[in-house]
Design a protein around this motif. Structure first.
Motif, PDB file in Angstrom:
ATOM      1  N   ASP A  30       1.377  -9.152  34.944  1.00 40.68           N
ATOM      2  CA  ASP A  30       0.808  -9.174  36.289  1.00 40.68           C
ATOM      3  C   ASP A  30       1.677 -10.082  37.158  1.00 40.68           C
ATOM      4  OD1 ASP A  30      -0.697  -9.532  38.606  1.00 40.68           O
ATOM      5  OD2 ASP A  30      -2.609  -9.531  37.535  1.00 40.68           O
ATOM      6  N   THR A  31       2.444  -9.484  38.069  1.00 44.13           N
ATOM      7  CA  THR A  31       3.369 -10.275  38.885  1.00 44.13           C
ATOM      8  C   THR A  31       2.641 -11.252  39.801  1.00 44.13           C
ATOM      9  OG1 THR A  31       3.426  -8.659  40.701  1.00 44.13           O
ATOM     10  CG2 THR A  31       5.003  -8.350  38.910  1.00 44.13           C
ATOM     11  N   THR A  32       1.397 -10.935  40.147  1.00 48.38           N
ATOM     12  CA  THR A  32       0.652 -11.802  41.078  1.00 48.38           C
ATOM     13  C   THR A  32       0.205 -13.104  40.421  1.00 48.38           C
ATOM     14  OG1 THR A  32      -1.550 -10.894  40.597  1.00 48.38           O
ATOM     15  CG2 THR A  32      -0.213  -9.726  42.222  1.00 48.38           C
ATOM     16  N   LEU A  33       0.218 -13.155  39.090  1.00 51.41           N
ATOM     17  CA  LEU A  33      -0.224 -14.352  38.375  1.00 51.41           C
ATOM     18  C   LEU A  33       0.940 -15.202  37.881  1.00 51.41           C
ATOM     19  CD1 LEU A  33      -3.170 -12.900  36.221  1.00 51.41           C
ATOM     20  CD2 LEU A  33      -3.311 -14.171  38.374  1.00 51.41           C
ATOM     21  N   CYS A  34       2.124 -14.606  37.812  1.00 55.06           N
ATOM     22  CA  CYS A  34       3.288 -15.319  37.277  1.00 55.06           C
ATOM     23  C   CYS A  34       3.758 -16.392  38.246  1.00 55.06           C
ATOM     24  CB  CYS A  34       4.426 -14.332  36.998  1.00 55.06           C
ATOM     25  SG  CYS A  34       5.901 -15.091  36.288  1.00 55.06           S
ATOM     26  N   VAL A  35       4.005 -17.607  37.718  1.00 53.99           N
ATOM     27  CA  VAL A  35       4.495 -18.714  38.546  1.00 53.99           C
ATOM     28  C   VAL A  35       5.968 -19.020  38.271  1.00 53.99           C
ATOM     29  CG1 VAL A  35       2.233 -19.763  38.803  1.00 53.99           C
ATOM     30  CG2 VAL A  35       3.666 -20.410  36.852  1.00 53.99           C
ATOM     31  N   GLY A  36       6.600 -18.210  37.416  1.00 52.58           N
ATOM     32  CA  GLY A  36       8.019 -18.385  37.154  1.00 52.58           C
ATOM     33  C   GLY A  36       8.383 -19.602  36.342  1.00 52.58           C
ATOM     34  N   CYS A  37       7.481 -20.085  35.513  1.00 49.39           N
ATOM     35  CA  CYS A  37       7.755 -21.300  34.738  1.00 49.39           C
ATOM     36  C   CYS A  37       8.758 -21.063  33.610  1.00 49.39           C
ATOM     37  CB  CYS A  37       6.459 -21.864  34.171  1.00 49.39           C
ATOM     38  SG  CYS A  37       5.684 -20.828  32.898  1.00 49.39           S
ATOM     39  N   ARG A  38       8.914 -19.816  33.209  1.00 52.77           N
ATOM     40  CA  ARG A  38       9.851 -19.411  32.154  1.00 52.77           C
ATOM     41  C   ARG A  38       9.514 -19.974  30.779  1.00 52.77           C
ATOM     42  NH1 ARG A  38      15.843 -18.245  34.458  1.00 52.77           N
ATOM     43  NH2 ARG A  38      15.250 -17.547  36.541  1.00 52.77           N
ATOM     44  N   ALA A  39       8.278 -20.391  30.594  1.00 50.29           N
ATOM     45  CA  ALA A  39       7.864 -20.829  29.259  1.00 50.29           C
ATOM     46  C   ALA A  39       8.004 -19.675  28.277  1.00 50.29           C
ATOM     47  CB  ALA A  39       6.411 -21.310  29.302  1.00 50.29           C
ATOM     48  N   CYS A  40       7.774 -18.459  28.749  1.00 46.89           N
ATOM     49  CA  CYS A  40       7.886 -17.276  27.887  1.00 46.89           C
ATOM     50  C   CYS A  40       9.318 -17.094  27.398  1.00 46.89           C
ATOM     51  CB  CYS A  40       7.408 -16.031  28.637  1.00 46.89           C
ATOM     52  SG  CYS A  40       8.254 -15.728  30.206  1.00 46.89           S
ATOM     53  N   VAL A  41      10.288 -17.392  28.263  1.00 44.32           N
ATOM     54  CA  VAL A  41      11.695 -17.243  27.896  1.00 44.32           C
ATOM     55  C   VAL A  41      12.075 -18.243  26.794  1.00 44.32           C
ATOM     56  CG1 VAL A  41      14.070 -17.280  28.745  1.00 44.32           C
ATOM     57  CG2 VAL A  41      12.227 -16.449  30.225  1.00 44.32           C
ATOM     58  N   THR A  42      11.658 -19.484  26.994  1.00 44.69           N
ATOM     59  CA  THR A  42      11.967 -20.538  26.017  1.00 44.69           C
ATOM     60  C   THR A  42      11.308 -20.261  24.674  1.00 44.69           C
ATOM     61  OG1 THR A  42      12.139 -22.173  27.797  1.00 44.69           O
ATOM     62  CG2 THR A  42      11.835 -23.012  25.560  1.00 44.69           C
ATOM     63  N   LYS A  43      10.032 -19.872  24.703  1.00 48.01           N
ATOM     64  CA  LYS A  43       9.305 -19.615  23.464  1.00 48.01           C
ATOM     65  C   LYS A  43       9.863 -18.394  22.748  1.00 48.01           C
ATOM     66  CE  LYS A  43       5.961 -20.695  20.626  1.00 48.01           C
ATOM     67  NZ  LYS A  43       5.955 -21.985  19.897  1.00 48.01           N
ATOM     68  N   CYS A  44      10.317 -17.415  23.490  1.00 49.60           N
ATOM     69  CA  CYS A  44      10.918 -16.225  22.891  1.00 49.60           C
ATOM     70  C   CYS A  44      12.171 -16.590  22.106  1.00 49.60           C
ATOM     71  CB  CYS A  44      11.247 -15.205  23.979  1.00 49.60           C
ATOM     72  SG  CYS A  44      12.150 -13.747  23.398  1.00 49.60           S
ATOM     73  N   LYS A  45      12.999 -17.438  22.697  1.00 48.98           N
ATOM     74  CA  LYS A  45      14.215 -17.855  22.004  1.00 48.98           C
ATOM     75  C   LYS A  45      13.884 -18.627  20.726  1.00 48.98           C
ATOM     76  CE  LYS A  45      17.452 -17.992  25.890  1.00 48.98           C
ATOM     77  NZ  LYS A  45      18.508 -17.206  25.249  1.00 48.98           N
ATOM     78  N   GLU A  46      12.874 -19.470  20.821  1.00 48.63           N
ATOM     79  CA  GLU A  46      12.455 -20.259  19.662  1.00 48.63           C
ATOM     80  C   GLU A  46      11.942 -19.343  18.547  1.00 48.63           C
ATOM     81  OE1 GLU A  46       8.585 -22.932  18.755  1.00 48.63           O
ATOM     82  OE2 GLU A  46       9.785 -23.625  20.458  1.00 48.63           O
ATOM     83  N   ALA A  47      11.110 -18.371  18.907  1.00 48.95           N
ATOM     84  CA  ALA A  47      10.508 -17.485  17.907  1.00 48.95           C
ATOM     85  C   ALA A  47      11.520 -16.543  17.273  1.00 48.95           C
ATOM     86  CB  ALA A  47       9.380 -16.672  18.554  1.00 48.95           C
ATOM     87  N   ASN A  48      12.600 -16.236  18.002  1.00 50.61           N
ATOM     88  CA  ASN A  48      13.584 -15.270  17.515  1.00 50.61           C
ATOM     89  C   ASN A  48      14.916 -15.904  17.139  1.00 50.61           C
ATOM     90  OD1 ASN A  48      12.383 -12.368  17.982  1.00 50.61           O
ATOM     91  ND2 ASN A  48      11.810 -13.563  19.792  1.00 50.61           N
ATOM     92  N   ASN A  49      14.925 -17.250  17.057  1.00 54.90           N
ATOM     93  CA  ASN A  49      16.125 -17.987  16.649  1.00 54.90           C
ATOM     94  C   ASN A  49      17.343 -17.619  17.499  1.00 54.90           C
ATOM     95  OD1 ASN A  49      14.828 -19.320  14.423  1.00 54.90           O
ATOM     96  ND2 ASN A  49      14.946 -17.389  13.292  1.00 54.90           N
ATOM     97  N   LEU A  50      17.139 -17.573  18.806  1.00 52.33           N
ATOM     98  CA  LEU A  50      18.219 -17.242  19.728  1.00 52.33           C
ATOM     99  C   LEU A  50      18.765 -18.511  20.365  1.00 52.33           C
ATOM    100  CD1 LEU A  50      16.551 -14.173  21.480  1.00 52.33           C
ATOM    101  CD2 LEU A  50      18.440 -14.115  19.831  1.00 52.33           C
ATOM    102  N   PRO A  51      20.063 -18.581  20.595  1.00 48.71           N
ATOM    103  CA  PRO A  51      20.650 -19.783  21.212  1.00 48.71           C
ATOM    104  C   PRO A  51      20.276 -19.878  22.685  1.00 48.71           C
ATOM    105  CG  PRO A  51      22.306 -18.074  20.997  1.00 48.71           C
ATOM    106  CD  PRO A  51      21.086 -17.566  20.279  1.00 48.71           C
ATOM    107  N   TYR A  52      20.308 -21.071  23.211  1.00 46.59           N
ATOM    108  CA  TYR A  52      20.012 -21.281  24.623  1.00 46.59           C
ATOM    109  C   TYR A  52      21.203 -20.852  25.478  1.00 46.59           C
ATOM    110  CZ  TYR A  52      16.017 -23.942  22.966  1.00 46.59           C
ATOM    111  OH  TYR A  52      14.852 -24.318  22.338  1.00 46.59           O
ATOM    112  N   ASP A  53      20.913 -20.348  26.654  1.00 46.14           N
ATOM    113  CA  ASP A  53      21.950 -19.994  27.622  1.00 46.14           C
ATOM    114  C   ASP A  53      22.118 -21.162  28.581  1.00 46.14           C
ATOM    115  OD1 ASP A  53      22.570 -16.839  27.438  1.00 46.14           O
ATOM    116  OD2 ASP A  53      20.475 -17.228  26.914  1.00 46.14           O
ATOM    117  N   LYS A  54      23.229 -21.859  28.474  1.00 46.43           N
ATOM    118  CA  LYS A  54      23.442 -23.055  29.282  1.00 46.43           C
ATOM    119  C   LYS A  54      23.926 -22.681  30.682  1.00 46.43           C
ATOM    120  CE  LYS A  54      24.477 -25.972  25.279  1.00 46.43           C
ATOM    121  NZ  LYS A  54      25.473 -26.862  24.623  1.00 46.43           N
TER     122      LYS A  54
END
Length: 309
Positions: free
Chosen positions: A45-69
């Motif tokens: 739901d785009t109207t509820l998203c605040v753009g915190c990107r917690a989902c992006v960080t947690k996704c990388k953690e759960a899938n053992n992906l490196p951070y994009d600096k």
């Protein structure tokens, strides 16, 4: 000699037509894959998203992906701008016109009848439990047809690795717990787990559709009356809600018909080859061309003999 050629060409044309008669190909009216009651997905739901990107960080953690600096104002952040070989899920900012903007969450759409699965010659991409579009690295040959076939530009290739793989969201299926029941027995996406606003939620497709319907009924003035993914491109298991007046195309979601791309491609192919029409026409065209050139050669030869006499 000319008789032999004509006989051969005639035989080819007849053989082509004869081959066509016993095996008509009917255009497909049904897709290979359909929604099932236990299919799972996500609702964003785009109207509820605040753009915190917690989902992006947690996704990388759960899938053992490196951070994009990414360097910004002298500081280094993990702020990927698009999907890549190291990012399966990303929050983007979309210009929706009239000086307005919207957040947009991009990841695999988990299509009901996926184009990536259709074009994968090695079945590395396949439909798994819950309708999740899963990836089997052991069978991948690196052809990257999935990248070409996907209308959402989701699958990414690990260009920097010696033994590269395809990277895409698999709804964190590796996190499924054997003792869990229902939708949680299939997967438990990390991005949904950490969203502080429930801008992205997980569940069966039927449950998510009910949530979308309820939100629209409670706030009709707030939402676009369409839920993207219900039948777009044959349906997707990741669906989108957006604000009233905001077109989904502005978010980067393509405008697709109601039929899936694999079914449409199959229908075109079957129509083209129905009654073996295309090969038969090709045989006929080649026969005519050879016959015409042969006549020209014979006429030129006859003219040359006349001049010699």
């Amino acid at each position: 000699m000319s008789f032999g050629r004509r006989t051969l060409l005639t035989g080819l044309a007849v053989a082509g037509a004869a081959t066509a008669l016993p095996a008509p190909a009917e255009a497909s009216s049904t897709r290979k894959y359909h929604r099932k009651p236990d299919d799972v997905g996500m609702l964003y739901d785009t109207t509820l998203c605040v753009g915190c990107r917690a989902c992006v960080t947690k996704c990388k953690e759960a899938n053992n992906l490196p951070y994009d600096k990414t360097e910004l104002d002298g500081a280094v952040y993990d702020a990927p701008e698009r999907l890549s070989g190291t990012t399966k899920n990303v929050i983007q900012v979309a210009d929706v016109g009239e000086g307005k903007w919207s957040f947009m969450k991009a990841q695999c759409m988990h299509c009901v009848d996926p184009a990536c699965v259709s074009v994968c010659m090695a079945h590395a991409l396949h439909k798994s439990a819950g309708g999740v579009v899963a990836y089997k690295p052991a069978t991948c040959v690196g052809c990257r047809y999935c990248q070409i076939g996907c209308p959402f530009d989701v699958p990414k290739f690990e260009w920097t690795k010696a033994l590269p793989l395809i990277v895409k969201c698999e709804l964190c299926r590796q996190r499924a717990k054997p003792e869990a029941t229902g939708a949680l027995a299939v997967a438990n996406p990390a991005c949904c787990e950490v969203c502080p606003r429930e801008a992205v939620i997980y569940g069966t497709v039927a449950e998510l559709q009910e949530v979308a319907k309820r939100r629209m009924e409670e706030s009709p003035e707030k939402y676009n009356s369409k839920v993207y993914g219900l039948d777009d491109g044959g349906g997707t298991q990741v669906m989108y809600m957006t604000a009233k007046g905001v077109e989904f195309g502005k978010l980067g979601l393509p405008e697709l018909g109601h039929e899936s791309m694999p079914a449409t491609a199959e229908q075109v192919q079957h129509t083209t080859y129905k009654w073996f029409a295309a090969p038969t026409l090709l045989y006929g065209f080649l026969a005519f061309t050879i016959y015409r050139n042969q006549k020209k050669e014979q006429a030129a030869a006859a003219h040359g003999h006349g001049e010699e006499k």
